[in-house]
Every structure is written in C-alpha cells, then in structure tokens.
Motif scaffolding. Structure first.
Motif, PDB file in Angstrom:
ATOM      1  N   ASP A  78       0.766  -1.144   0.002  1.00 33.44           N
ATOM      2  CA  ASP A  78      -0.171  -0.072  -0.050  1.00 33.44           C
ATOM      3  C   ASP A  78       0.925   1.181   0.000  1.00 33.44           C
ATOM      4  OD1 ASP A  78      -1.939  -2.044   0.314  1.00 33.44           O
ATOM      5  OD2 ASP A  78      -2.510  -1.125   2.365  1.00 33.44           O
ATOM      6  N   ALA A  79       1.897   0.999   0.782  1.00 35.57           N
ATOM      7  CA  ALA A  79       2.850   2.500   0.728  1.00 35.57           C
ATOM      8  C   ALA A  79       3.296   3.241  -0.390  1.00 35.57           C
ATOM      9  CB  ALA A  79       4.135   1.864   1.628  1.00 35.57           C
ATOM     10  N   THR A  80       3.499   2.352  -1.467  1.00 35.07           N
ATOM     11  CA  THR A  80       4.027   2.698  -2.624  1.00 35.07           C
ATOM     12  C   THR A  80       2.811   3.587  -3.372  1.00 35.07           C
ATOM     13  OG1 THR A  80       3.243   0.998  -3.860  1.00 35.07           O
ATOM     14  CG2 THR A  80       5.715   1.117  -3.266  1.00 35.07           C
ATOM     15  N   THR A  81       1.535   3.248  -3.323  1.00 36.97           N
ATOM     16  CA  THR A  81       0.417   3.749  -3.720  1.00 36.97           C
ATOM     17  C   THR A  81       0.070   4.911  -3.045  1.00 36.97           C
ATOM     18  OG1 THR A  81      -0.492   1.962  -4.719  1.00 36.97           O
ATOM     19  CG2 THR A  81      -2.095   3.786  -4.416  1.00 36.97           C
ATOM     20  N   LYS A  82       0.153   4.886  -1.641  1.00 35.21           N
ATOM     21  CA  LYS A  82      -0.047   6.029  -0.788  1.00 35.21           C
ATOM     22  C   LYS A  82       0.918   7.358  -0.980  1.00 35.21           C
ATOM     23  CE  LYS A  82      -0.900   7.369   3.896  1.00 35.21           C
ATOM     24  NZ  LYS A  82      -1.301   6.787   5.303  1.00 35.21           N
ATOM     25  N   TYR A  83       2.001   6.991  -1.270  1.00 35.16           N
ATOM     26  CA  TYR A  83       3.298   7.910  -1.624  1.00 35.16           C
ATOM     27  C   TYR A  83       2.704   8.762  -2.867  1.00 35.16           C
ATOM     28  CZ  TYR A  83       7.045  10.062  -3.505  1.00 35.16           C
ATOM     29  OH  TYR A  83       8.165  10.988  -4.080  1.00 35.16           O
ATOM     30  N   TRP A  84       2.395   8.172  -3.813  1.00 30.20           N
ATOM     31  CA  TRP A  84       2.227   8.744  -5.406  1.00 30.20           C
ATOM     32  C   TRP A  84       0.762   9.579  -5.083  1.00 30.20           C
ATOM     33  CZ3 TRP A  84       4.267  10.489  -9.210  1.00 30.20           C
ATOM     34  CH2 TRP A  84       3.486  10.930 -10.460  1.00 30.20           C
ATOM     35  N   LEU A  85      -0.270   9.106  -4.358  1.00 30.07           N
ATOM     36  CA  LEU A  85      -1.683   9.834  -4.384  1.00 30.07           C
ATOM     37  C   LEU A  85      -1.478  10.783  -3.481  1.00 30.07           C
ATOM     38  CD1 LEU A  85      -4.274   6.841  -4.743  1.00 30.07           C
ATOM     39  CD2 LEU A  85      -3.278   8.399  -6.459  1.00 30.07           C
ATOM     40  N   SER A  86      -0.756  10.761  -2.316  1.00 30.78           N
ATOM     41  CA  SER A  86      -0.517  11.706  -1.387  1.00 30.78           C
ATOM     42  C   SER A  86       0.100  12.894  -2.020  1.00 30.78           C
ATOM     43  CB  SER A  86       0.427  11.350  -0.103  1.00 30.78           C
ATOM     44  OG  SER A  86      -0.399  10.332   0.524  1.00 30.78           O
ATOM     45  N   LEU A  87       1.462  12.609  -2.952  1.00 32.39           N
ATOM     46  CA  LEU A  87       1.863  13.648  -3.662  1.00 32.39           C
ATOM     47  C   LEU A  87       1.104  14.495  -4.645  1.00 32.39           C
ATOM     48  CD1 LEU A  87       4.508  15.001  -4.710  1.00 32.39           C
ATOM     49  CD2 LEU A  87       4.990  13.059  -6.253  1.00 32.39           C
ATOM     50  N   GLN A  88       0.069  13.725  -5.201  1.00 31.43           N
ATOM     51  CA  GLN A  88      -0.767  14.416  -6.065  1.00 31.43           C
ATOM     52  C   GLN A  88      -1.757  15.459  -5.299  1.00 31.43           C
ATOM     53  OE1 GLN A  88       0.257  13.942  -9.468  1.00 31.43           O
ATOM     54  NE2 GLN A  88       1.478  12.418  -8.259  1.00 31.43           N
ATOM     55  N   ALA A  89      -2.181  14.793  -3.935  1.00 31.42           N
ATOM     56  CA  ALA A  89      -3.244  15.622  -3.541  1.00 31.42           C
ATOM     57  C   ALA A  89      -2.339  16.704  -2.509  1.00 31.42           C
ATOM     58  CB  ALA A  89      -3.851  14.452  -2.404  1.00 31.42           C
ATOM     59  N   GLY A  90      -1.122  16.643  -2.396  1.00 30.44           N
ATOM     60  CA  GLY A  90      -0.531  17.571  -1.498  1.00 30.44           C
ATOM     61  C   GLY A  90      -0.517  17.330  -0.144  1.00 30.44           C
ATOM     62  N   LYS A  91      -1.113  16.232   0.291  1.00 31.19           N
ATOM     63  CA  LYS A  91      -1.326  15.798   1.638  1.00 31.19           C
ATOM     64  C   LYS A  91      -1.367  14.243   1.809  1.00 31.19           C
ATOM     65  CE  LYS A  91      -6.237  16.451   1.580  1.00 31.19           C
ATOM     66  NZ  LYS A  91      -7.259  16.887   2.461  1.00 31.19           N
ATOM     67  N   ARG A  92      -1.200  13.727   2.808  1.00 33.08           N
ATOM     68  CA  ARG A  92      -1.207  12.357   2.982  1.00 33.08           C
ATOM     69  C   ARG A  92      -2.761  11.808   3.180  1.00 33.08           C
ATOM     70  NH1 ARG A  92       3.604   9.310   5.963  1.00 33.08           N
ATOM     71  NH2 ARG A  92       5.265  10.913   5.348  1.00 33.08           N
ATOM     72  N   ILE A  93      -3.140  10.765   2.276  1.00 28.73           N
ATOM     73  CA  ILE A  93      -4.269  10.050   2.236  1.00 28.73           C
ATOM     74  C   ILE A  93      -4.397   8.746   2.548  1.00 28.73           C
ATOM     75  CG2 ILE A  93      -5.071  12.190   0.729  1.00 28.73           C
ATOM     76  CD1 ILE A  93      -4.794  10.146  -1.661  1.00 28.73           C
ATOM     77  N   THR A  94      -5.528   8.008   2.715  1.00 24.15           N
ATOM     78  CA  THR A  94      -5.625   6.611   2.754  1.00 24.15           C
ATOM     79  C   THR A  94      -5.846   5.929   1.094  1.00 24.15           C
ATOM     80  OG1 THR A  94      -8.065   6.827   3.141  1.00 24.15           O
ATOM     81  CG2 THR A  94      -6.374   6.733   5.066  1.00 24.15           C
ATOM     82  N   VAL A  95      -5.483   4.831   1.113  1.00 21.84           N
ATOM     83  CA  VAL A  95      -5.725   4.065  -0.364  1.00 21.84           C
ATOM     84  C   VAL A  95      -6.640   3.204  -0.112  1.00 21.84           C
ATOM     85  CG1 VAL A  95      -3.697   5.102  -1.150  1.00 21.84           C
ATOM     86  CG2 VAL A  95      -3.602   2.826  -0.230  1.00 21.84           C
ATOM     87  N   THR A  96      -7.100   2.621  -1.401  1.00 22.01           N
ATOM     88  CA  THR A  96      -8.032   1.602  -1.284  1.00 22.01           C
ATOM     89  C   THR A  96      -7.228   0.348  -1.996  1.00 22.01           C
ATOM     90  OG1 THR A  96      -8.966   1.928  -3.608  1.00 22.01           O
ATOM     91  CG2 THR A  96     -10.061   3.143  -1.670  1.00 22.01           C
ATOM     92  N   ALA A  97      -7.908  -0.842  -1.948  1.00 24.30           N
ATOM     93  CA  ALA A  97      -7.199  -1.804  -2.663  1.00 24.30           C
ATOM     94  C   ALA A  97      -7.220  -1.710  -4.041  1.00 24.30           C
ATOM     95  CB  ALA A  97      -8.242  -3.201  -2.269  1.00 24.30           C
ATOM     96  N   LYS A  98      -8.392  -1.373  -4.550  1.00 25.11           N
ATOM     97  CA  LYS A  98      -8.367  -1.023  -5.997  1.00 25.11           C
ATOM     98  C   LYS A  98      -7.196  -0.103  -6.437  1.00 25.11           C
ATOM     99  CE  LYS A  98     -11.348   0.666  -9.751  1.00 25.11           C
ATOM    100  NZ  LYS A  98     -12.604   1.085 -10.318  1.00 25.11           N
ATOM    101  N   GLU A  99      -6.828   0.935  -5.764  1.00 25.40           N
ATOM    102  CA  GLU A  99      -5.732   1.831  -6.191  1.00 25.40           C
ATOM    103  C   GLU A  99      -4.458   1.318  -6.075  1.00 25.40           C
ATOM    104  OE1 GLU A  99      -7.567   6.045  -4.763  1.00 25.40           O
ATOM    105  OE2 GLU A  99      -6.858   4.619  -3.153  1.00 25.40           O
ATOM    106  N   VAL A 100      -4.349   0.384  -5.212  1.00 21.72           N
ATOM    107  CA  VAL A 100      -3.112  -0.423  -5.029  1.00 21.72           C
ATOM    108  C   VAL A 100      -2.754  -1.287  -6.118  1.00 21.72           C
ATOM    109  CG1 VAL A 100      -1.614  -2.153  -3.864  1.00 21.72           C
ATOM    110  CG2 VAL A 100      -2.999  -0.491  -2.495  1.00 21.72           C
ATOM    111  N   SER A 101      -3.800  -1.493  -6.844  1.00 13.33           N
ATOM    112  CA  SER A 101      -3.551  -2.707  -8.127  1.00 13.33           C
ATOM    113  C   SER A 101      -3.898  -1.861  -9.562  1.00 13.33           C
ATOM    114  CB  SER A 101      -4.667  -3.913  -8.001  1.00 13.33           C
ATOM    115  OG  SER A 101      -4.271  -4.566  -6.759  1.00 13.33           O
ATOM    116  N   ASP A 102      -3.857  -0.495  -9.272  1.00 10.39           N
ATOM    117  CA  ASP A 102      -4.141   0.526 -10.596  1.00 10.39           C
ATOM    118  C   ASP A 102      -3.154   0.371 -11.527  1.00 10.39           C
ATOM    119  OD1 ASP A 102      -4.868   2.155 -12.387  1.00 10.39           O
ATOM    120  OD2 ASP A 102      -5.185   3.813 -11.128  1.00 10.39           O
TER     121      ASP A 102
END
Length: 389
Positions: free
Chosen positions: A300-324
């Motif tokens: 999960d941590a890799t997806t969280k890094y990327w999506l948090s970068l896009q959002a400009g803040k730390r966010i939670t991620v879903t199972a679907k996003e981890v496999s996107d």
C-alpha cells in the motif's frame, strides 16, 4: 494487496497517517568545546543543532554596562519581539541584535553577562521571540529556550517523511518559491549522487534529505539548505557502504540492485514496519524474494506515496488503487519496485536492509502486536492471518 482502511496488511502494509506535522523544538547536542574569541562555526544539518559561538569571553569588561533589572520573561507576554541570531554570530552580534530589538539596555551588558555564563556558547541560530526590556542575564536564559524559537525558523525531517513534504515546508516557512526549490532538484544543483535518479532517468531527492531538526535564518538560501541536507545523507550512505552493498541485493530475476533501488527497498521497509531490527532485515529479504521471482511487491505504501503527492497531503488508499495499472507507483499493478523511494529511511533501517535475513520470507503484515512474516509456502496462513478481516 492493499488495505482500504489504511492498516498495515496485505503483501505489505501501509504507513500510518500523519496528517499533523508540527515542528517540535530542536535538541541541543554536540556542544562546542572551545571558547576562543571570534571563532565562527557553520550550520551543521542532519539532526545536530546549529550552534553559534558567542565569541565574548575576551570582550567582557569589568566596568558596569547599562542593563535592565527585569529577571523574568513570561511565556505568554504579548509584547515579545523577534530577535534573529545569524549563523556565525559573535557575542557582540547577538548583543547588537538584542539591543536593536529593545530587549537589552546595551550590547555590552549582554557581552559581560555572556562572559560570565558558559551556557551562552550553546545559543543556537534561529529567530527567537523574547520579552523587551529584560536583563542581559535573563536574555541569555531566553535564547537558550528552544520553546522561544519561532516556528518559521524550524524544520524537522523525520524518518518516514516524504522528501516532497520537507520541500513544501521550506517553501512555506521561508516564503521561498516551490518551483525554484524543485528546479534545484531537477537540475541537481544540490549535490545528489549520480545514481539518485528515478526509473525514467530524472533526478530525485526522495529519500536523500537527511533526517534531523534544522534551524533557519534569513541568510540561508534554498540551495544552501538542500545541499547541506543531501551532503550529510550522502556521507551517511557512503559510511554504510550503500553503493557497494546494493550489488549484493536482488532487484530482478537476474539482476542486482542499483544504489537507488536499495534505498527504495529501505524506504519501503521504513513505511511498512515500526522498527529496523529485526523487521527491516526481514522485509528486505521478502521484497527481494518477490522481485527475484518476478512477483508483485504489492504494498500500500507505494500507492499512498504517489496519491499523497498528487493531493499535497497524506491520504488513505483502497485495494483497487494499489492494483491500478495506470499508477506508476501501484506495486500491485506493476511488477518491480516503484520509480523512486517512497519515504526517507532512517540510518538504522538502511543498515538493516543492506544485511537481509536468510529465512526465506515472502509475505508480511503488521498489526498492533508487531510484524508477522510468512514464507512462500505459507500463503494460505498469511491470507487467513492478514487478509481475512
């Protein structure tokens, strides 16, 4: 596999949310031992407070200099003024700054007081909030309180942070241009080693800013601050033997790791577990086993890094996003490592990753009672333990 609730489960585990990033006061270590007049040290980054040498012992006079009598300064005093202590400031420089701000009655009063107070040598660079019209002795006491440092002159880099968070902190606190800071990284004007590049060949500072507490003044520049952070980290990585030891790690079925990939594995471990020993060594082995078999790392941590970068803040991620598969950092959708590190790993975690375990670990998950590891043959038990709730 991901964990929609953000917990540490799956083939890997997500980092805890850390939305609040407050700046705790810096610690004071490695005090200067010498006390000769006019000695000027430089700011030292990477967890060591930047001390200025007051340079005042030889300037103290025996005559009485004009001084205020106030011997206290209330933390809640609404009339506090800002006093900046520059890097390399002498005792007279500090006294002048205090006098010009209306804190002490004369520069010489401060010089005299510091000449009789050995603790004055531990005054750190930074901008302080201090009461006006207090005695010189009290002024020294106030400058030695880290709680009086202005938040805008403090930046903390912690293991597990993202380097882009630090860059944005610097831009906000010092009113520096975020674009200018990023340009320094993109063109490597900050001393990044030749291997510190993303998978597509671009310079990256992710994982390359040394953890520590930093005090800043108006004389600091974006290039100077970032360069100092990187220089200390490079020295640390060299001492750990990262460039050479990376070649002993497996990052593909028939290929050793590059130094950047070894740092990426350390960043995964930093994001996935709570302690370097023994978890770092075991995560290192599990990740390498999956890479050497051409399997998904799936954390999960890799997806969280990327999506948090896009959002400009730390966010939670879903199972679907981890496999996107459209997300370059989704290690459940792409085989291999993410394009860059996904956190700033600690020295201990890097050292652990460079000496992986030899227990044939393949899966892991973390919970309140620690990290559990499983072998490839234990997939069913792993799923029952880590994915069934």
């Amino acid at each position: 596999m991901g964990n929609p609730e953000g917990g540490k489960t799956g083939t890997g585990c997500a980092v805890p949310d850390e939305d609040d990033y407050e700046d705790p006061p810096p610690t004071r270590r490695d005090r200067l031992r010498s006390w000769g007049p006019l000695l000027v040290p430089v700011v030292v980054f990477g967890g060591i407070a930047a001390f200025v040498f007051a340079g005042i012992a030889g300037l103290a006079r025996t005559s009485h200099a004009p001084d205020y009598s106030a011997s206290s300064c209330s933390p809640s005093d609404p009339h506090k003024v800002l006093v900046e202590v520059q890097t390399g400031a002498t005792g007279k420089d500090i006294g002048d700054a205090l006098f010009n701000a209306g804190v002490v009655r004369s520069t010489q009063a401060f010089v005299d007081a510091a000449g009789h107070n050995q603790s004055a040598r531990d005054i750190s660079t930074g901008t302080y909030r201090v009461c006006p019209k207090i005695s010189a002795a009290t002024a020294i006491t106030e400058l030695l309180k880290s709680s009086n440092l202005s938040p805008d002159s403090l930046v903390e880099v912690r293991p597990g942070d993202y380097s882009w968070e630090t860059v944005r902190q610097l831009a906000k606190k010092r009113e520096w241009s975020l674009d200018d800071l990023q340009q320094l990284i993109d063109t490597n004007q900050i001393g990044l080693p030749s291997w510190s590049k993303s998978a597509d060949g671009h310079w990256t500072a992710e994982g390359m800013l040394e953890p520590g507490r930093y005090t800043l003044t108006s004389s600091d520049t974006p290039q100077g601050v970032l360069t100092a952070m990187v220089k200390t980290r490079v020295a640390e990585l060299t001492a750990l033997g990262l460039p050479a030891k990376a070649a002993a790690l497996k990052c593909a079925p028939a290929r050793a790791c590059t130094p950047e990939e070894a740092l990426t594995i350390a960043s995964l471990a930093e994001a996935e577990v709570t302690k370097a020993t023994p978890d770092g060594r075991e995560v290192s082995e599990a990740v390498q086993n999956r890479l050497s078999r051409g399997d998904f790392v799936g954390v999960d941590a890799t997806t969280k890094y990327w999506l948090s970068l896009q959002a400009g803040k730390r966010i939670t991620v879903t199972a679907k996003e981890v496999s996107d598969p459209t997300d370059p950092y989704a290690t459940g959708g792409h085989k291999g490592l993410p394009p860059t590190p996904v956190s700033i790993p600690s020295k201990d975690m890097i050292a652990a990753v460079l000496t992986p375990a030899t227990e044939r670990w393949y899966y892991w998950c973390a919970s309140g009672d620690g990290t559990k590891f499983f072998k490839e043959s234990e997939k069913t038990r792993f799923e029952q333990t880590c994915l069934s709730h």
